[in-house]
Design a protein around this motif. Structure first.
Motif, PDB file in Angstrom:
ATOM      1  N   ALA A   1       0.823  -1.208   0.000  1.00  0.00           N
ATOM      2  CA  ALA A   1       0.000   0.000   0.000  1.00  0.00           C
ATOM      3  C   ALA A   1       0.858   1.260   0.000  1.00  0.00           C
ATOM      4  N   TYR A   2       1.865   1.297   0.842  1.00  0.00           N
ATOM      5  CA  TYR A   2       2.699   2.492   0.946  1.00  0.00           C
ATOM      6  C   TYR A   2       3.613   2.657  -0.274  1.00  0.00           C
ATOM      7  N   LYS A   3       4.067   1.546  -0.833  1.00  0.00           N
ATOM      8  CA  LYS A   3       4.964   1.628  -1.991  1.00  0.00           C
ATOM      9  C   LYS A   3       4.270   2.191  -3.228  1.00  0.00           C
ATOM     10  N   VAL A   4       2.959   2.002  -3.323  1.00  0.00           N
ATOM     11  CA  VAL A   4       2.243   2.517  -4.499  1.00  0.00           C
ATOM     12  C   VAL A   4       1.589   3.867  -4.245  1.00  0.00           C
ATOM     13  N   GLY A   5       1.803   4.421  -3.045  1.00  0.00           N
ATOM     14  CA  GLY A   5       1.342   5.785  -2.814  1.00  0.00           C
ATOM     15  C   GLY A   5       0.189   5.969  -1.859  1.00  0.00           C
ATOM     16  N   TYR A   6      -0.296   4.889  -1.244  1.00  0.00           N
ATOM     17  CA  TYR A   6      -1.396   5.032  -0.282  1.00  0.00           C
ATOM     18  C   TYR A   6      -0.844   5.386   1.096  1.00  0.00           C
ATOM     19  N   GLN A   7      -1.488   6.346   1.739  1.00  0.00           N
ATOM     20  CA  GLN A   7      -1.119   6.708   3.106  1.00  0.00           C
ATOM     21  C   GLN A   7      -2.032   6.058   4.133  1.00  0.00           C
ATOM     22  N   SER A   8      -3.198   5.605   3.688  1.00  0.00           N
ATOM     23  CA  SER A   8      -4.168   4.980   4.580  1.00  0.00           C
ATOM     24  C   SER A   8      -4.351   3.522   4.190  1.00  0.00           C
ATOM     25  N   LEU A   9      -4.053   2.607   5.113  1.00  0.00           N
ATOM     26  CA  LEU A   9      -4.193   1.187   4.837  1.00  0.00           C
ATOM     27  C   LEU A   9      -5.661   0.801   4.681  1.00  0.00           C
ATOM     28  N   SER A  10      -6.529   1.428   5.475  1.00  0.00           N
ATOM     29  CA  SER A  10      -7.957   1.106   5.376  1.00  0.00           C
ATOM     30  C   SER A  10      -8.529   1.558   4.035  1.00  0.00           C
ATOM     31  N   GLN A  11      -8.113   2.720   3.555  1.00  0.00           N
ATOM     32  CA  GLN A  11      -8.564   3.182   2.240  1.00  0.00           C
ATOM     33  C   GLN A  11      -8.052   2.259   1.150  1.00  0.00           C
ATOM     34  N   PHE A  12      -6.795   1.850   1.272  1.00  0.00           N
ATOM     35  CA  PHE A  12      -6.219   0.925   0.297  1.00  0.00           C
ATOM     36  C   PHE A  12      -7.013  -0.374   0.242  1.00  0.00           C
ATOM     37  N   SER A  13      -7.305  -0.960   1.404  1.00  0.00           N
ATOM     38  CA  SER A  13      -8.035  -2.227   1.449  1.00  0.00           C
ATOM     39  C   SER A  13      -9.430  -2.077   0.873  1.00  0.00           C
ATOM     40  N   ARG A  14     -10.068  -0.951   1.171  1.00  0.00           N
ATOM     41  CA  ARG A  14     -11.425  -0.717   0.682  1.00  0.00           C
ATOM     42  C   ARG A  14     -11.438  -0.579  -0.844  1.00  0.00           C
ATOM     43  N   GLU A  15     -10.513   0.188  -1.397  1.00  0.00           N
ATOM     44  CA  GLU A  15     -10.476   0.394  -2.843  1.00  0.00           C
ATOM     45  C   GLU A  15      -9.979  -0.851  -3.570  1.00  0.00           C
ATOM     46  N   TYR A  16      -9.090  -1.599  -2.960  1.00  0.00           N
ATOM     47  CA  TYR A  16      -8.601  -2.848  -3.546  1.00  0.00           C
ATOM     48  C   TYR A  16      -9.752  -3.838  -3.706  1.00  0.00           C
ATOM     49  N   LYS A  17     -10.553  -3.984  -2.646  1.00  0.00           N
ATOM     50  CA  LYS A  17     -11.684  -4.919  -2.710  1.00  0.00           C
ATOM     51  C   LYS A  17     -12.722  -4.465  -3.720  1.00  0.00           C
ATOM     52  N   ARG A  18     -12.939  -3.158  -3.805  1.00  0.00           N
ATOM     53  CA  ARG A  18     -13.911  -2.638  -4.767  1.00  0.00           C
ATOM     54  C   ARG A  18     -13.467  -2.931  -6.202  1.00  0.00           C
ATOM     55  N   MET A  19     -12.176  -2.894  -6.453  1.00  0.00           N
ATOM     56  CA  MET A  19     -11.681  -3.100  -7.807  1.00  0.00           C
ATOM     57  C   MET A  19     -11.568  -4.570  -8.169  1.00  0.00           C
ATOM     58  N   PHE A  20     -11.031  -5.388  -7.248  1.00  0.00           N
ATOM     59  CA  PHE A  20     -10.739  -6.781  -7.573  1.00  0.00           C
ATOM     60  C   PHE A  20     -11.741  -7.779  -7.000  1.00  0.00           C
ATOM     61  N   GLY A  21     -12.669  -7.302  -6.187  1.00  0.00           N
ATOM     62  CA  GLY A  21     -13.714  -8.180  -5.671  1.00  0.00           C
ATOM     63  C   GLY A  21     -13.330  -8.957  -4.421  1.00  0.00           C
ATOM     64  N   VAL A  22     -12.070  -8.902  -4.031  1.00  0.00           N
ATOM     65  CA  VAL A  22     -11.615  -9.585  -2.815  1.00  0.00           C
ATOM     66  C   VAL A  22     -10.675  -8.640  -2.068  1.00  0.00           C
ATOM     67  N   PRO A  23     -10.537  -8.784  -0.755  1.00  0.00           N
ATOM     68  CA  PRO A  23      -9.576  -7.951  -0.013  1.00  0.00           C
ATOM     69  C   PRO A  23      -8.152  -8.365  -0.362  1.00  0.00           C
ATOM     70  N   PRO A  24      -7.178  -7.493  -0.127  1.00  0.00           N
ATOM     71  CA  PRO A  24      -5.782  -7.824  -0.464  1.00  0.00           C
ATOM     72  C   PRO A  24      -5.266  -9.054   0.259  1.00  0.00           C
ATOM     73  N   SER A  25      -5.825  -9.382   1.405  1.00  0.00           N
ATOM     74  CA  SER A  25      -5.384 -10.565   2.144  1.00  0.00           C
ATOM     75  C   SER A  25      -5.660 -11.860   1.376  1.00  0.00           C
ATOM     76  N   GLN A  26      -6.659 -11.839   0.493  1.00  0.00           N
ATOM     77  CA  GLN A  26      -6.983 -13.026  -0.293  1.00  0.00           C
ATOM     78  C   GLN A  26      -6.192 -13.111  -1.593  1.00  0.00           C
ATOM     79  N   SER A  27      -5.418 -12.069  -1.881  1.00  0.00           N
ATOM     80  CA  SER A  27      -4.547 -12.097  -3.062  1.00  0.00           C
ATOM     81  C   SER A  27      -3.133 -12.504  -2.696  1.00  0.00           C
ATOM     82  N   ALA A  28      -2.835 -12.492  -1.407  1.00  0.00           N
ATOM     83  CA  ALA A  28      -1.471 -12.793  -0.961  1.00  0.00           C
ATOM     84  C   ALA A  28      -1.154 -14.262  -1.180  1.00  0.00           C
TER      85      ALA A  28
END
Length: 288
Positions: free
Chosen positions: A261-288
């Motif tokens: 999240a921080y390497k790509v420019g996000y300052q908020s982890l919660s915002q990153f997780s929310r937008e990631y799930k909205r785009m890919f349909g799953v939270p980032p924890s399920q892509s790991a």
């Protein structure tokens, strides 16, 4: 192209690609693709390419728009775009086979010098299109794949055949579109510059005013023309690029969600997780 000629090309590619995957060829800038099965939609940032399908079918998506390319059709991409794509027709007996040919702005400009009329009055909007191969492009493709079967021919002849393919692509119905994105003074070239700027600075704080300054355009003009090319607004494009890059990072072994999240420019982890799930349909924890 006759069925016999296409069967021969397929046989040559199957020899060059005994296994599934994306492989570099013997010539720089050319990659070969094989898939024995249909695939799920994958996010990827496509770079400028001619992507030619020899067997099977694929679909790519730019926002709500769908682009399908079947045998002897090609996808032409003139600017980097965050898209999704998947193979929709393939089997072990009849694998999906394709060839990816990268090109640069300089290559297009060089070819344009030799093109007598560049269809200046044709409106070019999206930075992506799908077109059938012309007869001359088919002929060049036969010679290109034949050259890729031999080291010496691949290094000496393949680059010349690639230029020939680009030349004939410029003469075709998609020619004005390819040319528009490298012609100085047109808004397409400015949008291409902004896209490349975002690609290099996506992890930095970016706002629409900064991008408008890079394009030497007003904010409203940048927004209008950027969306006509990419189907999204500049800020949506930045978000898509960041999330696509983050998806690659969290998919790596030992990938950290917070680091991604921080390497790509996000300052908020919660915002990153929310937008990631909205785009890919799953939270980032399920892509790991």
């Amino acid at each position: 192209m006759t069925p016999e000629q296409r069967n021969r090309l397929v046989e040559q590619l199957e020899i060059l690609l005994p296994d599934e995957g994306l492989y570099p060829s013997l010539s720089d800038g050319i990659e070969l693709v094989r898939s024995n099965h249909v695939t799920s939609r994958q996010a990827i940032i496509y770079q400028p390419i001619l992507y030619i399908v020899l067997q099977g079918s694929k679909q790519s998506y730019l926002g709500s728009e769908c682009y399908r390319y079947d045998p002897l059709n090609f996808l032409a991409l003139s600017v980097p775009l965050p898209m999704e794509g998947h193979v929709i027709e393939a089997s072990p007996e009849k694998p999906y086979l394709a060839i990816k040919i990268g090109f640069t702005k300089e290559m297009i400009l060089e070819m344009m010098v030799q093109v007598p009329a560049m269809q200046e009055n044709v409106l070019a909007n999206r930075g992506v299109c799908v077109s059938p191969l012309t007869e001359r492009m088919e002929d060049a493709l036969v010679r290109l794949i034949d050259a890729l079967t031999d080291t010496n021919r691949a290094s000496l002849l393949a680059p010349m055949v690639v230029k020939e393919l680009i030349y004939y692509a410029l003469l075709g119905p998609q020619g004005a579109q390819l040319a528009a994105f490298v012609t100085q003074g047109k808004y397409h070239e400015r949008i291409a510059h902004v896209i490349n700027y975002i690609q290099s600075h996506y992890a930095d704080p970016l706002d629409i005013a900064t991008l408008a300054g890079e394009a030497s355009m007003s904010v409203s003009s940048l927004h209008q023309h950027f969306k006509s090319v990419t189907n999204v607004s500049p800020l949506q494009y930045i978000k898509q690029v960041r999330l696509h890059q983050a998806k690659e990072l969290v998919s790596m072994p030992q990938g950290s969600i917070s680091d991604a999240a921080y390497k790509v420019g996000y300052q908020s982890l919660s915002q990153f997780s929310r937008e990631y799930k909205r785009m890919f349909g799953v939270p980032p924890s399920q892509s790991a």
